[in-house]
Motif scaffolding. Structure first.
Motif, PDB file in Angstrom:
ATOM      1  N   SER A  14      15.416  15.783  17.922  1.00 23.75           N
ATOM      2  CA  SER A  14      16.409  15.626  18.989  1.00 23.75           C
ATOM      3  C   SER A  14      16.761  14.151  19.109  1.00 23.75           C
ATOM      4  CB  SER A  14      15.854  16.074  20.342  1.00 23.75           C
ATOM      5  OG  SER A  14      15.431  17.396  20.312  1.00 23.75           O
ATOM      6  N   ALA A  15      17.933  13.915  19.680  1.00 24.92           N
ATOM      7  CA  ALA A  15      18.372  12.537  19.911  1.00 24.92           C
ATOM      8  C   ALA A  15      19.636  12.576  20.738  1.00 24.92           C
ATOM      9  CB  ALA A  15      18.670  11.863  18.584  1.00 24.92           C
ATOM     10  N   PRO A  16      19.878  11.535  21.507  1.00 18.92           N
ATOM     11  CA  PRO A  16      21.169  11.460  22.188  1.00 18.92           C
ATOM     12  C   PRO A  16      22.264  11.342  21.139  1.00 18.92           C
ATOM     13  CG  PRO A  16      19.670   9.742  22.957  1.00 18.92           C
ATOM     14  CD  PRO A  16      19.036  10.363  21.765  1.00 18.92           C
ATOM     15  N   LYS A  21      20.974  10.859  14.377  1.00 18.42           N
ATOM     16  CA  LYS A  21      20.008  11.840  13.842  1.00 18.42           C
ATOM     17  C   LYS A  21      20.532  12.564  12.602  1.00 18.42           C
ATOM     18  CE  LYS A  21      21.333  15.261  17.387  1.00 18.42           C
ATOM     19  NZ  LYS A  21      22.505  14.504  17.858  1.00 18.42           N
ATOM     20  N   ASP A  22      21.827  12.862  12.576  1.00 19.62           N
ATOM     21  CA  ASP A  22      22.368  13.577  11.414  1.00 19.62           C
ATOM     22  C   ASP A  22      22.300  12.709  10.161  1.00 19.62           C
ATOM     23  OD1 ASP A  22      23.129  16.042  12.740  1.00 19.62           O
ATOM     24  OD2 ASP A  22      24.584  14.812  13.805  1.00 19.62           O
ATOM     25  N   THR A  23      22.588  11.412  10.330  1.00 21.92           N
ATOM     26  CA  THR A  23      22.529  10.493   9.179  1.00 21.92           C
ATOM     27  C   THR A  23      21.086  10.356   8.701  1.00 21.92           C
ATOM     28  OG1 THR A  23      24.194   9.296  10.420  1.00 21.92           O
ATOM     29  CG2 THR A  23      23.452   8.286   8.386  1.00 21.92           C
ATOM     30  N   VAL A  24      20.155  10.256   9.631  1.00 22.80           N
ATOM     31  CA  VAL A  24      18.745  10.137   9.245  1.00 22.80           C
ATOM     32  C   VAL A  24      18.334  11.370   8.432  1.00 22.80           C
ATOM     33  CG1 VAL A  24      16.362  10.123  10.130  1.00 22.80           C
ATOM     34  CG2 VAL A  24      18.069   8.628  11.174  1.00 22.80           C
ATOM     35  N   VAL A 102      11.285  23.327   7.536  1.00 23.30           N
ATOM     36  CA  VAL A 102      12.566  23.652   8.158  1.00 23.30           C
ATOM     37  C   VAL A 102      12.851  22.662   9.287  1.00 23.30           C
ATOM     38  CG1 VAL A 102      13.786  25.378   9.554  1.00 23.30           C
ATOM     39  CG2 VAL A 102      12.417  26.103   7.587  1.00 23.30           C
ATOM     40  N   ILE A 103      14.044  22.055   9.242  1.00 22.61           N
ATOM     41  CA  ILE A 103      14.423  21.090  10.271  1.00 22.61           C
ATOM     42  C   ILE A 103      15.442  21.712  11.217  1.00 22.61           C
ATOM     43  CG2 ILE A 103      15.491  18.825  10.719  1.00 22.61           C
ATOM     44  CD1 ILE A 103      14.485  17.849   8.096  1.00 22.61           C
ATOM     45  N   LEU A 104      15.172  21.631  12.501  1.00 23.55           N
ATOM     46  CA  LEU A 104      16.156  22.034  13.511  1.00 23.55           C
ATOM     47  C   LEU A 104      16.627  20.776  14.218  1.00 23.55           C
ATOM     48  CD1 LEU A 104      14.244  24.962  15.337  1.00 23.55           C
ATOM     49  CD2 LEU A 104      15.567  25.067  13.203  1.00 23.55           C
ATOM     50  N   ILE A 105      17.935  20.548  14.222  1.00 25.92           N
ATOM     51  CA  ILE A 105      18.463  19.375  14.934  1.00 25.92           C
ATOM     52  C   ILE A 105      19.073  19.908  16.223  1.00 25.92           C
ATOM     53  CG2 ILE A 105      19.909  17.308  14.755  1.00 25.92           C
ATOM     54  CD1 ILE A 105      19.999  17.750  11.725  1.00 25.92           C
ATOM     55  N   ILE A 106      18.302  19.861  17.279  1.00 24.27           N
ATOM     56  CA  ILE A 106      18.735  20.516  18.523  1.00 24.27           C
ATOM     57  C   ILE A 106      18.490  19.620  19.736  1.00 24.27           C
ATOM     58  CG2 ILE A 106      18.407  22.822  17.555  1.00 24.27           C
ATOM     59  CD1 ILE A 106      15.779  23.038  18.994  1.00 24.27           C
ATOM     60  N   GLU A 107      19.143  19.954  20.856  1.00 23.83           N
ATOM     61  CA  GLU A 107      18.983  19.125  22.049  1.00 23.83           C
ATOM     62  C   GLU A 107      17.665  19.482  22.773  1.00 23.83           C
ATOM     63  OE1 GLU A 107      19.234  22.284  23.684  1.00 23.83           O
ATOM     64  OE2 GLU A 107      19.615  20.865  25.318  1.00 23.83           O
ATOM     65  N   PHE A 123       7.603  17.629  16.752  1.00 24.46           N
ATOM     66  CA  PHE A 123       8.753  17.249  17.582  1.00 24.46           C
ATOM     67  C   PHE A 123       9.012  15.746  17.458  1.00 24.46           C
ATOM     68  CE2 PHE A 123       7.142  21.204  19.130  1.00 24.46           C
ATOM     69  CZ  PHE A 123       8.275  21.928  19.464  1.00 24.46           C
ATOM     70  N   ILE A 124      10.180  15.421  16.940  1.00 23.39           N
ATOM     71  CA  ILE A 124      10.526  13.999  16.706  1.00 23.39           C
ATOM     72  C   ILE A 124      11.775  13.656  17.517  1.00 23.39           C
ATOM     73  CG2 ILE A 124      11.129  12.253  14.968  1.00 23.39           C
ATOM     74  CD1 ILE A 124       9.829  14.060  12.838  1.00 23.39           C
ATOM     75  N   PHE A 125      11.692  12.556  18.231  1.00 19.42           N
ATOM     76  CA  PHE A 125      12.840  12.093  19.023  1.00 19.42           C
ATOM     77  C   PHE A 125      13.387  10.818  18.376  1.00 19.42           C
ATOM     78  CE2 PHE A 125      15.214  10.371  22.549  1.00 19.42           C
ATOM     79  CZ  PHE A 125      15.643  11.500  23.260  1.00 19.42           C
ATOM     80  N   ILE A 126      14.670  10.817  18.056  1.00 15.91           N
ATOM     81  CA  ILE A 126      15.291   9.613  17.474  1.00 15.91           C
ATOM     82  C   ILE A 126      16.003   8.867  18.599  1.00 15.91           C
ATOM     83  CG2 ILE A 126      16.886   8.727  15.714  1.00 15.91           C
ATOM     84  CD1 ILE A 126      15.436  10.567  14.023  1.00 15.91           C
ATOM     85  N   MET A 127      15.650   7.611  18.753  1.00 12.81           N
ATOM     86  CA  MET A 127      16.209   6.768  19.822  1.00 12.81           C
ATOM     87  C   MET A 127      17.224   5.783  19.261  1.00 12.81           C
ATOM     88  SD  MET A 127      15.078   6.434  23.042  1.00 12.81           S
ATOM     89  CE  MET A 127      13.623   6.817  23.974  1.00 12.81           C
ATOM     90  N   PRO A 128      18.286   5.543  19.980  1.00  7.05           N
ATOM     91  CA  PRO A 128      19.159   4.439  19.561  1.00  7.05           C
ATOM     92  C   PRO A 128      18.463   3.127  19.945  1.00  7.05           C
ATOM     93  CG  PRO A 128      19.923   5.371  21.622  1.00  7.05           C
ATOM     94  CD  PRO A 128      18.732   6.187  21.214  1.00  7.05           C
ATOM     95  N   PRO A 129      18.799   2.013  19.286  1.00  6.96           N
ATOM     96  CA  PRO A 129      18.120   0.756  19.631  1.00  6.96           C
ATOM     97  C   PRO A 129      18.416   0.309  21.068  1.00  6.96           C
ATOM     98  CG  PRO A 129      19.792   0.392  17.934  1.00  6.96           C
ATOM     99  CD  PRO A 129      19.703   1.860  18.146  1.00  6.96           C
ATOM    100  N   SER A 130      19.618   0.647  21.574  1.00  9.35           N
ATOM    101  CA  SER A 130      19.946   0.313  22.960  1.00  9.35           C
ATOM    102  C   SER A 130      21.100   1.206  23.416  1.00  9.35           C
ATOM    103  CB  SER A 130      20.380  -1.157  23.067  1.00  9.35           C
ATOM    104  OG  SER A 130      21.632  -1.300  22.421  1.00  9.35           O
TER     105      SER A 130
END
Ligand code: 5GP
Length: 226
Positions: A14-16, A21-24, A102-107, A123-130
């Motif tokens: 998940s990520a805002p 996240k899609d690029t990663v 299997v990867i789920l990219i979900i909110e 469960f992995i959360f991708i954060m923007p730097p700011s």
């Protein structure tokens, strides 16, 4: 010595929006595409420019989506920013049984529902730097109106606070480093002791003596000392 579980792992990311996240995930697929499968969700939102049916999403009308909910088509679904999003059940078990991750990219709400269904998922959360950088990326993407960007920005405040419910957080400042981190997480997860099915001893004591006494093998004379 060790027989580990052959099944794949369910990975929830998940990520805002704008955190990348899609690029990663795309980069991750380039590195290890054979052992990874990204689930394609269904949505009732309209396709954005450049998005493709069956690649980015399966696009359904609101009515079609609701019909699928009743038919039990989804592993989880949610209503996010006024649209339905759901993970089709089909293929997930099949892929996991074949040893494919299997990867789920979900909110976050969907992630929380998956946690109830599959607590051992990663469960992995991708954060923007700011937050500033997040808005800059959303603007640069050019697919959203200013009004929508502000809406997404408000949603981000809520989402960022949910990070502690995840197992890992990866800040996506430099793409390569973020991908390295996610890759390392997946590798480390494969080494978890709870993935061990059986521990067995593969050498008997007599065999050790045999190896030590073997001349071909005996470079340091250790065998003679025993
Ligand atoms: P977007 O409209 O930007 O493509 O997606 C909006 C949000 O919905 C993103 O956070 C995305 O990860 C999430 N999302 C996409 N597919 C699913 C899904 O199947 N289930 C849930 N719960 N969220 C999803």
């Amino acid at each position: 010595m060790i027989k580990s579980k052959k099944s794949g792992q369910l990975i929830v990311i998940s990520a805002p929006s704008g955190a990348g996240k899609d690029t990663v995930v795309k980069e991750l697929m380039k590195r290890d595409g054979n052992n990874l499968w990204v689930s394609v969700s269904a949505t009732s939102r309209a396709p954005r420019e450049g998005e493709k049916e069956g690649v980015d999403y399966y696009y359904l009308s609101k009515e079609e989506f609701e019909k699928r909910i009743e038919e039990g088509f989804f592993l989880e679904y949610t209503n996010y920013a006024g649209n339905y999003y759901g993970t089709p059940k089909k293929y997930i078990k099949e892929k996991l049984d074949k040893g494919i991750d299997v990867i789920l990219i979900i909110e976050i709400e969907g992630a929380s529902n998956i946690k109830k269904l599959v607590p051992e998922a990663i469960f992995i959360f991708i954060m923007p730097p700011s937050l500033k950088e997040l808005v800059r990326r959303l603007k640069a993407r050019g697919t959203e109106t200013n009004e929508k960007i502000i809406k997404r920005f408000h949603a981000t405040y809520k989402e960022v606070n949910e990070v502690t419910k995840y197992n890992y957080v990866v800040v996506n400042d430099k793409l390569d480093e973020a991908v390295d981190k996610v890759e390392s997480i997946l590798k480390a997860e494969k080494c978890r002791v709870d993935r061990i099915e059986e521990v067995y001893l593969d050498t008997k004591e007599e065999e050790i003596h045999e190896i030590l006494m073997n001349d071909d093998f005996d470079n340091d004379g250790l065998g003679e000392k025993i």
